[in-house]
Design a protein around this motif. Structure first.
Motif, PDB file in Angstrom:
ATOM      1  N   UNK A 153       0.884  -1.267  -0.083  1.00  0.00           N
ATOM      2  CA  UNK A 153       0.093   0.154   0.098  1.00  0.00           C
ATOM      3  C   UNK A 153       1.057   0.908   0.106  1.00  0.00           C
ATOM      4  N   UNK A 154       0.404   2.108  -0.536  1.00  0.00           N
ATOM      5  CA  UNK A 154       1.127   3.498  -0.531  1.00  0.00           C
ATOM      6  C   UNK A 154       1.386   4.057   0.889  1.00  0.00           C
ATOM      7  N   UNK A 155       2.348   4.724   0.875  1.00  0.00           N
ATOM      8  CA  UNK A 155       2.774   5.085   2.471  1.00  0.00           C
ATOM      9  C   UNK A 155       1.773   6.026   2.830  1.00  0.00           C
ATOM     10  N   UNK A 156       1.066   7.008   2.064  1.00  0.00           N
ATOM     11  CA  UNK A 156      -0.100   7.802   2.856  1.00  0.00           C
ATOM     12  C   UNK A 156      -1.330   7.221   2.667  1.00  0.00           C
ATOM     13  N   UNK A 157      -1.406   5.865   2.790  1.00  0.00           N
ATOM     14  CA  UNK A 157      -2.730   5.189   2.438  1.00  0.00           C
ATOM     15  C   UNK A 157      -3.894   5.541   3.344  1.00  0.00           C
ATOM     16  N   UNK A 158      -3.413   6.194   4.582  1.00  0.00           N
ATOM     17  CA  UNK A 158      -4.611   6.723   5.387  1.00  0.00           C
ATOM     18  C   UNK A 158      -5.274   8.077   4.867  1.00  0.00           C
ATOM     19  N   UNK A 159      -4.559   8.961   4.417  1.00  0.00           N
ATOM     20  CA  UNK A 159      -4.840  10.049   3.788  1.00  0.00           C
ATOM     21  C   UNK A 159      -5.631   9.753   2.444  1.00  0.00           C
ATOM     22  N   UNK A 160      -5.082   8.715   1.739  1.00  0.00           N
ATOM     23  CA  UNK A 160      -5.644   8.490   0.353  1.00  0.00           C
ATOM     24  C   UNK A 160      -7.062   7.746   0.660  1.00  0.00           C
ATOM     25  N   UNK A 161      -7.201   6.946   1.701  1.00  0.00           N
ATOM     26  CA  UNK A 161      -8.438   6.266   2.034  1.00  0.00           C
ATOM     27  C   UNK A 161      -9.560   7.307   2.201  1.00  0.00           C
ATOM     28  N   UNK A 162      -9.365   8.272   2.740  1.00  0.00           N
ATOM     29  CA  UNK A 162     -10.326   9.374   2.829  1.00  0.00           C
ATOM     30  C   UNK A 162     -10.753  10.298   1.592  1.00  0.00           C
ATOM     31  N   UNK A 163      -9.660  10.113   0.668  1.00  0.00           N
ATOM     32  CA  UNK A 163      -9.820  10.833  -0.365  1.00  0.00           C
ATOM     33  C   UNK A 163     -10.568   9.985  -1.633  1.00  0.00           C
ATOM     34  N   UNK A 164     -10.515   8.828  -1.501  1.00  0.00           N
ATOM     35  CA  UNK A 164     -10.933   7.816  -2.507  1.00  0.00           C
ATOM     36  C   UNK A 164     -12.135   7.109  -1.980  1.00  0.00           C
ATOM     37  N   UNK A 165     -12.410   7.252  -0.882  1.00  0.00           N
ATOM     38  CA  UNK A 165     -13.708   6.216  -0.475  1.00  0.00           C
ATOM     39  C   UNK A 165     -14.946   6.671  -0.825  1.00  0.00           C
ATOM     40  N   UNK A 166     -15.359   5.687  -1.582  1.00  0.00           N
ATOM     41  CA  UNK A 166     -16.743   6.043  -1.997  1.00  0.00           C
ATOM     42  C   UNK A 166     -17.891   4.965  -1.650  1.00  0.00           C
ATOM     43  N   UNK A 167     -18.935   5.718  -0.875  1.00  0.00           N
ATOM     44  CA  UNK A 167     -20.121   4.573  -0.174  1.00  0.00           C
ATOM     45  C   UNK A 167     -20.708   3.760  -1.300  1.00  0.00           C
ATOM     46  N   UNK A 168     -20.581   4.102  -2.507  1.00  0.00           N
ATOM     47  CA  UNK A 168     -21.204   2.938  -3.687  1.00  0.00           C
ATOM     48  C   UNK A 168     -20.299   1.742  -3.707  1.00  0.00           C
ATOM     49  N   UNK A 169     -19.054   2.124  -3.290  1.00  0.00           N
ATOM     50  CA  UNK A 169     -18.029   0.775  -3.535  1.00  0.00           C
ATOM     51  C   UNK A 169     -18.107  -0.253  -2.692  1.00  0.00           C
ATOM     52  N   UNK A 170     -19.170  -0.956  -2.638  1.00  0.00           N
ATOM     53  CA  UNK A 170     -19.251  -2.139  -1.836  1.00  0.00           C
ATOM     54  C   UNK A 170     -20.180  -3.236  -2.309  1.00  0.00           C
ATOM     55  N   UNK A 171     -19.990  -4.467  -1.806  1.00  0.00           N
ATOM     56  CA  UNK A 171     -21.047  -5.604  -2.046  1.00  0.00           C
ATOM     57  C   UNK A 171     -21.060  -6.419  -0.824  1.00  0.00           C
ATOM     58  N   UNK A 172     -22.132  -7.227  -0.830  1.00  0.00           N
ATOM     59  CA  UNK A 172     -22.521  -7.997   0.327  1.00  0.00           C
ATOM     60  C   UNK A 172     -21.754  -9.484   0.032  1.00  0.00           C
ATOM     61  N   UNK A 173     -21.132 -10.309   1.092  1.00  0.00           N
ATOM     62  CA  UNK A 173     -20.910 -11.654   0.987  1.00  0.00           C
ATOM     63  C   UNK A 173     -21.320 -12.221   2.127  1.00  0.00           C
ATOM     64  N   UNK A 174     -21.266 -13.600   2.175  1.00  0.00           N
ATOM     65  CA  UNK A 174     -22.265 -14.364   3.083  1.00  0.00           C
ATOM     66  C   UNK A 174     -21.342 -14.069   4.342  1.00  0.00           C
ATOM     67  N   UNK A 175     -20.206 -13.559   4.705  1.00  0.00           N
ATOM     68  CA  UNK A 175     -19.556 -13.069   5.895  1.00  0.00           C
ATOM     69  C   UNK A 175     -19.788 -11.799   6.201  1.00  0.00           C
ATOM     70  N   UNK A 176     -20.278 -10.820   5.281  1.00  0.00           N
ATOM     71  CA  UNK A 176     -20.406  -9.368   5.801  1.00  0.00           C
ATOM     72  C   UNK A 176     -20.305  -8.510   4.488  1.00  0.00           C
ATOM     73  N   UNK A 177     -20.044  -7.289   4.928  1.00  0.00           N
ATOM     74  CA  UNK A 177     -20.112  -6.292   3.735  1.00  0.00           C
ATOM     75  C   UNK A 177     -18.481  -5.928   3.392  1.00  0.00           C
TER      76      UNK A 177
END
Length: 203
Positions: A153-177
């Motif tokens: 992962x990139x060194x600044x992953x914590x910052x990038x997480x918040x910049x690129x997080x999109x609520x629509x980017x998810x799916x369900x599996x039998x174990x969870x989200x």
């Protein structure tokens, strides 16, 4: 698709078709959604990507060396299908020259009783700060992964997480989200599309 007898562009579009005992009208509406989306992809292939391939092929009219056909392929994966709730993701792989292609993912979670899409917030009905809670959990998972696979992962992953997080980017599996990020959002190309499982909580 050809240019001067050279197969310059190849596309393949797969899309789901549902039957259900939950709601026939909901299934019809959802099926129409995917038919329409697939037709739009085909138009994009024929009017945007194919001309780009032709433009590149013009530089080698004798096809020497042989032109490496550009490609577009769309596939889907059903990840959850229980109690009239269905979740899936679609991946579009595009190769338009260069060292490697690119993959773009999107996903849908459907209620086949109503024909409506379920949003991520639907699974956190009493938690207005759910986005930040999710990001903190993902940060912990990445920290654990970096211990066994440095530089994944990139060194600044914590910052990038918040910049690129999109609520629509998810799916369900039998174990969870499962939350995912696109290529290059938070990690190098070799890492692929990063996924993070948020297990269902027992109630």
């Amino acid at each position: 698709m050809y240019y001067r007898n050279i197969p310059v562009f190849i596309y393949k579009i797969n899309y789901p078709f549902f039957t259900t005992t939950c709601s026939t009208s909901a299934a019809q509406s959802i099926n129409e959604h995917y038919v329409s989306a697939s037709k739009e992809k085909e138009v994009y292939c024929r009017t945007v990507l194919y001309p780009q391939a032709v433009k590149s092929a013009r530089y080698i009219p004798s096809n020497q060396p042989p032109f490496n056909s550009y490609t577009f392929e769309s596939n889907y994966q059903i990840t959850y299908n229980t109690n009239c709730i269905t979740s899936l993701y679609m991946e579009q792989y595009t190769y338009m020259g260069g060292a490697h292609g690119a993959t773009q993912r999107n996903s849908d979670t459907w209620d086949f009783n109503t024909g409506n899409q379920l949003k991520l917030e639907s699974f956190y009905p009493h938690n207005p700060a759910f986005s930040e809670d999710i990001l903190k959990e993902i940060e912990q998972q990445i920290a654990g992964r970096l211990k066994t696979s440095p530089s994944s992962y990139f060194n600044n992953y914590s910052e990038l997480l918040r910049e690129t997080f999109r609520q629509e980017n998810f799916y369900l599996s039998p174990m969870g989200i499962v939350i995912y990020f696109q290529e290059y959002d938070i990690a190098p190309y070799a890492t692929g599309i990063p996924e993070f499982l948020l297990q269902f909580q027992n109630s």
